[in-house]
Design an enzyme around this catalytic site. Structure first.
Site, PDB file in Angstrom:
ATOM      1  N   LYS A  78       0.861  -1.197   0.000  1.00  0.00           N
ATOM      2  CA  LYS A  78       0.000   0.000   0.000  1.00  0.00           C
ATOM      3  C   LYS A  78       0.894   1.243   0.000  1.00  0.00           C
ATOM      4  CE  LYS A  78      -3.885   1.803   2.820  1.00  0.00           C
ATOM      5  NZ  LYS A  78      -4.641   1.602   4.081  1.00  0.00           N
ATOM      6  N   SER A 153      -9.659   1.688   3.202  1.00  0.00           N
ATOM      7  CA  SER A 153      -8.846   2.462   2.303  1.00  0.00           C
ATOM      8  C   SER A 153      -7.848   1.641   1.486  1.00  0.00           C
ATOM      9  CB  SER A 153      -8.079   3.517   3.098  1.00  0.00           C
ATOM     10  OG  SER A 153      -7.171   2.883   3.990  1.00  0.00           O
ATOM     11  N   SER A 177      -9.728  -0.694   7.319  1.00  0.00           N
ATOM     12  CA  SER A 177      -9.158  -0.569   5.969  1.00  0.00           C
ATOM     13  C   SER A 177      -8.488  -1.793   5.387  1.00  0.00           C
ATOM     14  CB  SER A 177      -8.164   0.574   5.934  1.00  0.00           C
ATOM     15  OG  SER A 177      -8.871   1.773   5.808  1.00  0.00           O
TER      16      SER A 177
HETATM   17  N1  GLN Z   1     -12.951   3.969   6.649  1.00  0.00           N
HETATM   18  C1  GLN Z   1     -12.304   4.390   7.863  1.00  0.00           C
HETATM   19  C2  GLN Z   1     -11.919   5.859   7.753  1.00  0.00           C
HETATM   20  O1  GLN Z   1     -12.183   6.447   6.756  1.00  0.00           O
HETATM   21  C3  GLN Z   1     -11.144   3.513   8.172  1.00  0.00           C
HETATM   22  C4  GLN Z   1      -9.917   3.862   7.465  1.00  0.00           C
HETATM   23  C5  GLN Z   1      -8.743   3.013   7.817  1.00  0.00           C
HETATM   24  O2  GLN Z   1      -8.865   1.969   8.459  1.00  0.00           O
HETATM   25  N2  GLN Z   1      -7.579   3.471   7.426  1.00  0.00           N
HETATM   26  O3  GLN Z   1     -11.380   6.412   8.666  1.00  0.00           O
END
Ligand code: GLN
Length: 488
Positions: A78, A153, A177
């Site tokens: 990532k 994400s 994420s």
């Molecule tokens: N969807 C969550 C957010 O927008 C989690 C994101 C993540 O785990 N990096 O904060």
């Protein structure tokens, strides 16, 4: 079966017999990325020369390295991890052109285990989002249906694994994420216990929640990656010294017999009917194979969404203060060298709307006079959420819950309404707030042929237990279908 359908152990086995070479496999991945990865937009950077040079190096060092557990296994990273010599943008314009001067510990350990880094994957900007629509470099498409999101994400990592463009990938999970995109793309994703894998060299989002973890096509593949990268790192003060088991040994023998699963009714409300059906079927399968299921109660989890969306933006607003237009990446051309203008214009132009929204929310929640009412209060609620899990684990060894309330949604479906988007994290957030490990495993396909996932949540540092139980389920479930287009 084509090479790309082999698991990690079959791949390394073939290398060891010299019936296959890392260069051949690297070339296969590069051409698959060219053919399919471009359209899916799952990679932000692939350095063909560097990949081939690493593969050749692995071949040259066959005698020393072929016994390594991840010898020649292509793994995608990532783009919020630093890898020496590679760009790290975190999918933000503000880090455009930033080249990492060193490598994250997790990546370094994968490489030390023989892994071949194949590219950097797309994500929501600074890992903020649940659909990949917040990337400054365009959204990733879901390989199961390209009119739908891959989740977020770590959508690029999940899509790359689902489309067989690599054998595994790294992600970060702050609020879901890894698990949510794993669920939406039909792959396995593990969020380890907070502190299990070093965060050194990972671009910080919310430091008390961020955790590094692997994506793979099977529980065993994920366990292989975990063995290589988990464990204490003196460069991360929150990393744990607890011993790392050889996860795969026990995974191979896994059984559901006599396992005690907890199911929390509160967390089964508001699900898509097909997600609920798939979950119920999994529970029945486990019971039919000798597991016990008990009711547990996680009453404070209903506050997880509001708690998380105070804590995460607060910590993000502080972590993101370092992007000032001077230290890293992008600097506005319109600032005429005046210091305050450099800050204001670079940040104004460099950050996308969701990131700005979170910085403003977080700055407000941390400001004098509001700190106790917001950030302070949220941390108290976080304790209550954790306590519920402690009590639940007195009655069971693993809590089962759906990973995402819905299957992959269409582009644009939730993007205009942040609350709708945030609600897609409802199943994953409580686990981050409690710092627990959880692995998401595909449990079925919806009538539209979209993957559904279920998560196995464990006690702190009991990754072994949840991986075993997830592997036991995987055996009972049988092979999971491969995303359309992969076999063509
Ligand atoms: N969807 C969550 C957010 O927008 C989690 C994101 C993540 O785990 N990096 O904060």
């Amino acid at each position: 079966m084509k090479i790309n359908e082999w698991n990690i152990d079959s791949l390394t086995g073939a290398y060891r017999k010299r019936s296959l070479s890392p260069v051949e496999v690297a070339k296969y991945c590069l051409s698959a990325i060219e053919k399919r990865g471009k359209d899916l937009n799952c990679f932000l950077q692939v350095r063909e020369d560097a990949v081939l040079a690493s593969a050749e190096d692995l071949e040259k060092k066959f005698n020393d390295k072929a016994k390594l557990p991840l010898y020649g296994v292509p793994i995608a990273i990532k783009d919020n991890f630093l890898v020496d010599g590679w760009q790290a943008t975190a999918a933000s314009k503000i880090l455009q052109g930033y080249v990492s001067p060193y490598t994250a510990t997790s990546v370094e350990r994968l490489e030390a285990a023989g892994a071949l880094i194949i590219g950097k994957t797309n994500l929501d900007e600074f890992a903020m989002g649940s659909s990949n629509e917040n990337s400054a470099y365009g959204p990733v498409k879901n390989p199961w249906d390209t009119s739908r999101v891959p989740g977020g994400s770590s959508g690029g990592s999940a899509a790359a694994v689902a489309a067989h463009l690599c054998w595994g990938a790294l992600g970060t999970d702050t609020g879901g994420s890894i698990r949510q995109p794993a669920s939406l793309c039909g792959v396995v994703g593990l969020k380890p216990t907070y502190g299990r894998v070093s965060r050194y060299g990972v671009i910080a989002f919310a430091s008390s929640l961020d955790q590094v973890g692997p994506f793979g096509r099977s529980v065993n593949d994920v366990a292989r990656m975990m063995e290589a990268m988990a464990g204490y790192d003196r460069k991360d003060a929150t990393s744990s010294r607890s011993v790392v088991p050889v996860y795969t040994e026990s995974v191979a023998r896994a059984s559901a017999k006599n396992a005690r699963f907890g199911v929390a009714k509160e967390l089964l409300e508001g699900l898509d009917p097909e997600v609920r059906q798939s979950f119920d079927l999994l529970v029945q399968t486990m019971v039919a194979n000798g597991a016990k299921v008990v009711d547990v109660s996680l009453p404070h989890s209903r506050y997880a969404l509001s708690t998380y969306y105070l804590i995460a933006p607060s910590e993000a607003s502080s972590n993101l203060a370092r992007y000032d237009g001077i230290h890293y990446g992008y600097r506005s051309k319109g600032s005429r060298g005046e210091l305050e203008q450099v800050y204001l214009k670079s940040r104004g132009e460099g950050f996308g709307p969701e990131v700005k929204l979170r910085i403003m929310l977080g700055t407000y929640a941390l400001s004098a006079g509001y700190y106790d009412a917001y950030y302070g209060k949220a941390n108290q609620v976080r304790q209550l959420i954790s306590q519920d899990f402690v009590q639940a684990f007195e009655k069971c060894d693993c809590v089962l819950m759906p990973t995402s309330p819905s299957v992959a949604f269409k582009f644009g479906e939730k993007a205009a309404d942040p609350l709708k988007m945030y609600a897609s994290d409802v199943c994953t957030l409580p686990i981050n707030l409690a710092g627990l490990p959880s692995v998401s495993v595909p449990s079925g396909l919806s009538s539209d042929k979209l993957p559904i996932g279920v998560q196995f949540v464990g006690r702190h540092f009991e990754e072994q237990r949840i991986l075993d139980l997830a592997a036991a389920y995987e055996k009972l479930r049988g092979p999971f279908p491969i995303a359309p287009g992969v076999r063509e």
